[in-house]
Motif scaffolding. Structure first.
Motif, PDB file in Angstrom:
ATOM      1  N   UNK A   1       0.838  -1.195   0.000  1.00  0.00           N
ATOM      2  CA  UNK A   1       0.000   0.000   0.000  1.00  0.00           C
ATOM      3  C   UNK A   1       0.873   1.244   0.000  1.00  0.00           C
ATOM      4  N   UNK A   2       0.492   2.219  -0.818  1.00  0.00           N
ATOM      5  CA  UNK A   2       1.288   3.447  -0.904  1.00  0.00           C
ATOM      6  C   UNK A   2       1.332   4.188   0.426  1.00  0.00           C
ATOM      7  N   UNK A   3       0.241   4.181   1.159  1.00  0.00           N
ATOM      8  CA  UNK A   3       0.161   4.951   2.399  1.00  0.00           C
ATOM      9  C   UNK A   3       1.190   4.508   3.428  1.00  0.00           C
ATOM     10  N   UNK A   4       1.543   3.234   3.419  1.00  0.00           N
ATOM     11  CA  UNK A   4       2.476   2.717   4.424  1.00  0.00           C
ATOM     12  C   UNK A   4       3.870   2.435   3.863  1.00  0.00           C
ATOM     13  N   UNK A   5       4.043   2.591   2.563  1.00  0.00           N
ATOM     14  CA  UNK A   5       5.346   2.308   1.940  1.00  0.00           C
ATOM     15  C   UNK A   5       5.678   3.368   0.889  1.00  0.00           C
TER      16      UNK A   5
ATOM     17  N   UNK B   1       7.520   3.093  -2.953  1.00  0.00           N
ATOM     18  CA  UNK B   1       6.775   3.437  -4.165  1.00  0.00           C
ATOM     19  C   UNK B   1       7.485   4.536  -4.953  1.00  0.00           C
ATOM     20  N   UNK B   2       8.073   5.498  -4.271  1.00  0.00           N
ATOM     21  CA  UNK B   2       8.820   6.543  -4.975  1.00  0.00           C
ATOM     22  C   UNK B   2       9.990   5.939  -5.740  1.00  0.00           C
ATOM     23  N   UNK B   3      10.785   5.141  -5.030  1.00  0.00           N
ATOM     24  CA  UNK B   3      11.962   4.549  -5.664  1.00  0.00           C
ATOM     25  C   UNK B   3      11.560   3.603  -6.791  1.00  0.00           C
ATOM     26  N   UNK B   4      10.539   2.797  -6.565  1.00  0.00           N
ATOM     27  CA  UNK B   4      10.097   1.827  -7.565  1.00  0.00           C
ATOM     28  C   UNK B   4       9.585   2.514  -8.825  1.00  0.00           C
ATOM     29  N   UNK B   5       8.800   3.560  -8.646  1.00  0.00           N
ATOM     30  CA  UNK B   5       8.243   4.272  -9.803  1.00  0.00           C
ATOM     31  C   UNK B   5       9.348   4.886 -10.650  1.00  0.00           C
ATOM     32  N   UNK B   6      10.293   5.540 -10.013  1.00  0.00           N
ATOM     33  CA  UNK B   6      11.363   6.190 -10.771  1.00  0.00           C
ATOM     34  C   UNK B   6      12.326   5.167 -11.372  1.00  0.00           C
TER      35      UNK B   6
ATOM     36  N   UNK C   1       7.564  16.055   1.215  1.00  0.00           N
ATOM     37  CA  UNK C   1       7.019  17.128   2.056  1.00  0.00           C
ATOM     38  C   UNK C   1       5.511  17.000   2.187  1.00  0.00           C
ATOM     39  N   UNK C   2       4.850  16.668   1.094  1.00  0.00           N
ATOM     40  CA  UNK C   2       3.394  16.524   1.139  1.00  0.00           C
ATOM     41  C   UNK C   2       2.987  15.319   1.982  1.00  0.00           C
ATOM     42  N   UNK C   3       3.846  14.288   1.991  1.00  0.00           N
ATOM     43  CA  UNK C   3       3.537  13.082   2.758  1.00  0.00           C
ATOM     44  C   UNK C   3       4.020  13.169   4.201  1.00  0.00           C
ATOM     45  N   UNK C   4       4.682  14.277   4.561  1.00  0.00           N
ATOM     46  CA  UNK C   4       5.183  14.424   5.916  1.00  0.00           C
ATOM     47  C   UNK C   4       6.446  13.629   6.179  1.00  0.00           C
ATOM     48  N   UNK C   5       7.205  13.329   5.113  1.00  0.00           N
ATOM     49  CA  UNK C   5       8.442  12.567   5.240  1.00  0.00           C
ATOM     50  C   UNK C   5       9.646  13.491   5.075  1.00  0.00           C
ATOM     51  N   UNK C   6      10.825  12.931   5.308  1.00  0.00           N
ATOM     52  CA  UNK C   6      12.063  13.687   5.137  1.00  0.00           C
ATOM     53  C   UNK C   6      12.266  14.014   3.662  1.00  0.00           C
ATOM     54  N   UNK C   7      12.419  15.300   3.343  1.00  0.00           N
ATOM     55  CA  UNK C   7      12.513  15.703   1.938  1.00  0.00           C
ATOM     56  C   UNK C   7      13.800  15.199   1.286  1.00  0.00           C
ATOM     57  N   UNK C   8      14.873  15.076   2.075  1.00  0.00           N
ATOM     58  CA  UNK C   8      16.129  14.570   1.510  1.00  0.00           C
ATOM     59  C   UNK C   8      15.973  13.109   1.108  1.00  0.00           C
ATOM     60  N   UNK C   9      15.285  12.337   1.940  1.00  0.00           N
ATOM     61  CA  UNK C   9      15.035  10.930   1.614  1.00  0.00           C
ATOM     62  C   UNK C   9      14.189  10.824   0.346  1.00  0.00           C
ATOM     63  N   UNK C  10      13.165  11.665   0.245  1.00  0.00           N
ATOM     64  CA  UNK C  10      12.325  11.651  -0.943  1.00  0.00           C
ATOM     65  C   UNK C  10      13.095  12.014  -2.194  1.00  0.00           C
TER      66      UNK C  10
END
Length: 242
Positions: free
Chosen positions: A22-26, A30-35, A119-128
């Motif tokens: 699920x995208x909400x919990x992973x 999902x970011x890495x996989x999509x790119x 940032x929109x997901x409330x995660x670390x922007x550097x990690x994203x």
């Protein structure tokens, strides 16, 4: 051969895992996989990635905007970003304009998308940003080093030489197709479509037809065109407001 196998195994694994999580919990996965997936199927240049990225990072939903009072049948629809969209369409095109206005490969646009999504997901922007950047660049880097040992012999093959014009033509076709797709989307999203078309044509003329005197100005012709396009956009906004 090991690098090719590693790239393919990573691609298959990511696709399988992404489809079963699920995208909400992973989100990072999902970011890495999509790119990684997008970076693995790109052929033709950086511009080809844009329609693929837009469809992946901006999710839309169609809702009924008005219904017939008698039959209760929907008479008009509206399309908008969903709540789970990684970024908004406006953010996508703003980042694209920024990436195009700055030196460096267009693929750096991926770091911008990753940072905004985080940032929109409330995660670390550097990690994203790192998930998106490494995901998009990783496949190409692996495949380049994978084919280097064979490239000297491969480029001498007569079959490859005969196929090269067709490969070049298909690459150009993909770039043109991607450019047309993005242009139509930009015009659709613009608050002043006619002015957008005019500005685009003027900038194309300024960068490909106008010949500046040889020297320092030639080196900064593209940045000059970009700045002029931005100024024309401000004027168009002012005219629209009045």
């Amino acid at each position: 051969a090991c690098l090719i196998i590693s790239w393919l195994a990573t691609l298959i694994t990511l696709i399988v895992v992404e489809s079963n999580t699920d995208y909400a919990t992973n989100k990072e996965l999902h970011w890495f996989s999509t790119f990684w997936r997008v970076g693995s199927i790109i052929f033709g240049g950086g511009q080809v990635v844009l329609p693929l990225l837009l469809s992946d990072v901006v999710q839309y939903e169609t809702a009924c905007a008005a219904r017939d009072a008698v039959t209760n049948v929907c008479t008009s629809y509206v399309t908008a970003e969903t709540a789970t969209s990684w970024i908004t369409e406006q953010q996508f095109f703003a980042g694209l304009a920024l990436a195009q206005a700055m030196p460096g490969p267009l693929f750096n646009f991926s770091a911008y998308i990753g940072a905004l999504a985080a940032r929109r997901a409330g995660k670390n922007v550097i990690v994203g940003a790192m998930c998106a950047w490494f995901g998009l660049f990783g496949p190409g880097v692996m495949l380049i080093f994978a084919v280097l040992p064979f490239w000297g012999k491969f480029r001498k093959w007569k079959t490859y030489k005969r196929a090269l014009p067709g490969l070049n033509a298909s690459a150009v076709g993909l770039v043109v197709s991607a450019a047309v797709s993005i242009v139509l989307k930009v015009i659709e999203a613009s608050p002043f479509p006619k002015a957008t078309v005019c500005i685009g044509l003027m900038c194309a003329f300024g960068s490909h037809v106008v010949q500046l005197p040889k020297g320092a100005l030639t080196l900064i012709q593209a940045p000059i065109v970009i700045v002029v396009g931005g100024l024309l956009g401000l004027l168009a906004h002012a005219a629209e407001a009045t």
